[in-house]
Design a protein around this motif. Sequence first.
Motif, PDB file in Angstrom:
ATOM      1  N   UNK A   1       0.981  -1.519  -0.566  1.00 33.02           N
ATOM      2  CA  UNK A   1      -0.237  -0.187  -0.234  1.00 33.02           C
ATOM      3  C   UNK A   1       1.098   1.422  -0.089  1.00 33.02           C
ATOM      4  N   UNK A   2       2.256   0.949  -0.112  1.00 35.19           N
ATOM      5  CA  UNK A   2       3.239   2.745  -0.352  1.00 35.19           C
ATOM      6  C   UNK A   2       3.108   3.206   0.485  1.00 35.19           C
ATOM      7  N   UNK A   3       2.316   2.474   1.669  1.00 34.30           N
ATOM      8  CA  UNK A   3       2.453   3.410   2.952  1.00 34.30           C
ATOM      9  C   UNK A   3       3.017   4.598   3.539  1.00 34.30           C
ATOM     10  N   UNK A   4       4.355   3.298   4.496  1.00 37.19           N
ATOM     11  CA  UNK A   4       5.352   3.237   5.008  1.00 37.19           C
ATOM     12  C   UNK A   4       6.927   2.553   4.482  1.00 37.19           C
ATOM     13  N   UNK A   5       7.713   2.943   4.647  1.00 36.62           N
ATOM     14  CA  UNK A   5       9.007   2.167   5.039  1.00 36.62           C
ATOM     15  C   UNK A   5       9.355   2.446   5.779  1.00 36.62           C
ATOM     16  N   UNK A   6      10.388   1.228   5.247  1.00 39.24           N
ATOM     17  CA  UNK A   6      11.076   0.322   6.757  1.00 39.24           C
ATOM     18  C   UNK A   6      12.683   0.551   6.369  1.00 39.24           C
TER      19      UNK A   6
ATOM     20  N   UNK B   1      -2.360   6.447  23.096  1.00 43.57           N
ATOM     21  CA  UNK B   1      -2.427   8.548  23.616  1.00 43.57           C
ATOM     22  C   UNK B   1      -2.272   8.818  21.781  1.00 43.57           C
ATOM     23  N   UNK B   2      -2.701   8.351  20.958  1.00 43.66           N
ATOM     24  CA  UNK B   2      -2.631   8.493  19.064  1.00 43.66           C
ATOM     25  C   UNK B   2      -3.823   8.216  18.768  1.00 43.66           C
ATOM     26  N   UNK B   3      -4.329   9.581  17.711  1.00 46.08           N
ATOM     27  CA  UNK B   3      -5.681   9.208  17.230  1.00 46.08           C
ATOM     28  C   UNK B   3      -5.610   9.074  15.801  1.00 46.08           C
ATOM     29  N   UNK B   4      -4.784   8.506  15.135  1.00 47.54           N
ATOM     30  CA  UNK B   4      -4.661   8.246  14.121  1.00 47.54           C
ATOM     31  C   UNK B   4      -3.800   7.187  14.316  1.00 47.54           C
ATOM     32  N   UNK B   5      -3.841   5.681  12.914  1.00 47.70           N
ATOM     33  CA  UNK B   5      -3.604   4.723  13.705  1.00 47.70           C
ATOM     34  C   UNK B   5      -1.894   5.205  12.529  1.00 47.70           C
ATOM     35  N   UNK B   6      -0.975   3.657  12.914  1.00 47.35           N
ATOM     36  CA  UNK B   6       0.259   3.608  12.774  1.00 47.35           C
ATOM     37  C   UNK B   6       0.968   2.654  12.723  1.00 47.35           C
ATOM     38  N   UNK B   7       1.617   2.479  12.105  1.00 43.80           N
ATOM     39  CA  UNK B   7       2.530   0.918  11.445  1.00 43.80           C
ATOM     40  C   UNK B   7       3.659   0.744  13.362  1.00 43.80           C
ATOM     41  N   UNK B   8       3.077  -0.961  12.594  1.00 49.43           N
ATOM     42  CA  UNK B   8       4.313  -0.978  14.668  1.00 49.43           C
ATOM     43  C   UNK B   8       5.177  -3.068  13.724  1.00 49.43           C
TER      44      UNK B   8
END
Length: 946
Positions: A458-463, A525-532
């Motif tokens: 989905x090209x939204x995150x980079x590692x 503690x965050x409103x938006x989603x994030x990659x873990x």
Amino acid sequence: MVKSYLRYEPAASFGVIVSVESNITYDSSGKHLLTPALEKIGVWHVRQGVCTKTLSPSVPSRCPSLAVNCVASSPSSLVASGHADGSIRIWDCDKGSCETTLNGHKGAVTALRYNKVGSLLASGSKDNDIILWDVVGETGLFRLRGHRDQITDLVFLDSGKKLVSSSKDKFLRVWDLETQHCMQIVSGHHSEIWSIDVDPDERYLVTGSADLELRFYNVKHESMSGESVVDVTAAETGNDGESSTQNKWEVLKPFGEIKRKSKDRVATVRFSKSGNLLACQVAGKTVELFRVLDEVESKRKAKRRLKRKKEKKSAKMEVEETENVEANNDTEEAGNILVVTVPDVFKLLQTIRASKKICSISFCPVTPKTSLPSLALSLNNNLLEFYSIEIERRASTKTLAIELQGHRSDVRSVTLSSDNSLLMSTSHNAVKIWNPSTGSCLRTIDSGYGLCGLLVPHNKYGIVGTKDGKIEIIDIGRGTRGEVVEAHGGSVRSIATIPNGNGFVTGSADHDVKFWEYQIKQKPDQDSKSLTISNVRTMKMNDDVLVVAVSPDARYVAVALLDCTVKILFMDSLKFFLSLYGHKLPVLCMDISSDGDLIVTGSADKNLRIWGLDFGDCHKSIFAHADSVMAVQFVRNTHYMFSAGKDRLLKYWDADKFELLLTLEGHHADVWCLAVSNRGDFVVTGSHDRSIRRWDRTEEPFFIEEEKEKRLEEIFEADIDNTFEDRHVPREELPEEGAVALAGKRTQETVTATDSIIDALDLAEVELKCIAEHEEEQARGKVAEFQPNMIMLGLSPSDYVLRALSNISTNDLEQTLLALPFSDALKLLSYTKDWTSNPDKVELVCRIVTILLQTHHSQLISTPSARPVLAVLKEIIYARVKECRDTLGFNLAAMDHLKQLMASRSDALFRDAKLKLLEIRSQESKRLEARTETKTEKRKKKKQKK
């Protein structure tokens, strides 16, 4: 059926703002800054901070791209660039096109300088020669030889009549361009002279070297009379007798020195356009700015210094008892002589300190009345900085920095997204997201030293795996760095995605191979989603892990270790399957084909090995690169593969036939990484030269045998170029006063051009015989239609030969005619009398005749058949040249008359010229005032003494 392949060609290059090896310069308008970027020149709009244009040579893909070593801008829109192969290209900055290419130097071009009008260009090179070029005629005038080492800088004097050159041989040479000889050699420097410059009024010439001083020279002009600058030097030395006996031909006379603050060698010295500032850039992080005082201010400063000196002296003399009154009077009079020294003229204004080492500087040539003088700096970390200089406050302010369009250091990894719309590159302190099709930088995110990277679906995150063992998660949409995970105890060397899954594998120098899973969660503690990410399994190896790869069916995982072996393990149970050994040095890269049949490994031993994944047998070992193989990757759904190495090359292979298909040249340093698109329609490479290059697949087919023949032809042509100059012949010893030689050099193009002229002469001779035979037949009464030769293209024999000569570039004409045998030269002279009737070709005919006469003078005199031709040419050429000269003179006079008419109607077009004239007049009036002041002061002192 012979198998054909589709060709890949260089399509784009981005990521380089400015090269380290070259200088920068403003164009004549001052709106744009010209910055060499490897083989291209970027034209940056200073106010907007964007690259508006790129000047790039249109060379064939198989030719190596040649770096720009220096650039120089003319008063017009023309720009000259000197290249590493000794060629000089003249560009039209407005059109963005290359007007001509000048070949003459045998080494890299190191110095370029236009004269004030822009009609002449001087170039210096690593071959120790200086060549003067006629920019309008696009040809070389002559070559000046005399320096024993590389030319470092050039400057014109006396309205372009003289040229001063500096070299690493520690000498300055002054050349008279009218008589083409060295008229003065200036010594005194203890180390290499790296840069010289002269102020706009041509009063002072400054030199910079590795010495701790800046040396200044007074410039003597032939037109100067009365109280000249030389008188100041004579007063400074205090030896009128010695100065009067000095050589009258001396143009440069020592004026003095200034101690520099920095201990690094001088890289560049430049005066501003107005002449009130002098910048001294050292090979470090500083630029020392000096203010140049005018004549009135410098004399005022000298008076103050003299006054302080007298006060000290009188105080000292009061303490001492004096017996001889006459001696006191003599010393007092000697102390009253006004001597203007270098510190009186040049005053240190400030020192600019940059964050990194400075490579080059350039003053903006145009300074509006409302703004401050501007100075541009190029740094060695791919960065441009602009400073405005406040003379009154003795301060400078950074106004702009161009940095986002490139990495600060080499590109260590490149990764393409699944749809090929995004490209992620990592470097020592930042991650950049690019659009690979346009080369524009979309995001710049601060990070650690990234060695490897991965774009998740989905090209939204980079590692990114870093050198200090961390895994960083990059949020591409927001352009921020998210979670940073302490993943390994050593540097993360490799990341491989697990196909059809939601995880990846990492290999590290801490001997661990770790398996990870990622998921998108919303933290409390965050409103938006994030990659873990979370560690699922860990496998301990016996040595440092260099590379990991996962088979497309996720059945096997391959691990390359520091012990030069590759272990193949089952993915599910992590049990041992195969061991691939055979490389003599560690494996640095590997990849598995889409069908899972082949695995290719690239090593530091310069070899590629192709293995079968079923039994682990080595199908072929190929000596692939001249240095370590740094990256290798299969094209999806094929057995074609790309490899990149430290030898700066990208190579295209067929893994089934074990054949080299293509060698793609373009990078200027080690290639670290590569990425192939999913469809295989383009390849992206990242390099130590900080550039990212895209290579596109074209529709042009090629065959292996043809490519082999091409490579052999290139090797043969390279050998031919080397035979033009026999390197085993001892180099001739140049006289101390220097020598003059021809400007051009023999190249493959000039040899081809000579062959084309000889062919044209032979064809024309055969055609003339046929015409003569036809006329004889007609005279006998045999009426037959004449059939002209089709190769002549319907032209007469004379016009056909003229066409062959007109196709030769102006710069190559001299060397082309030099290679003609005497018999062919005689034939060519017989045609020239017919060409003089064409007014457009008179100049070409004159050049041809002059070159042939100079080359074959002795043979022409002793050949009776040449006398009638020479006699006819003597009558015709003088008359034709006079006609052309009269026409040019008439046109120039008419244009001057139109200019005067337009000036009388409206002064808008010539307002700048008027302002310059007023400025010159005000300077002259100041000088006259200063002279009258000194004269009146001298009279007053004489009256007081009486």
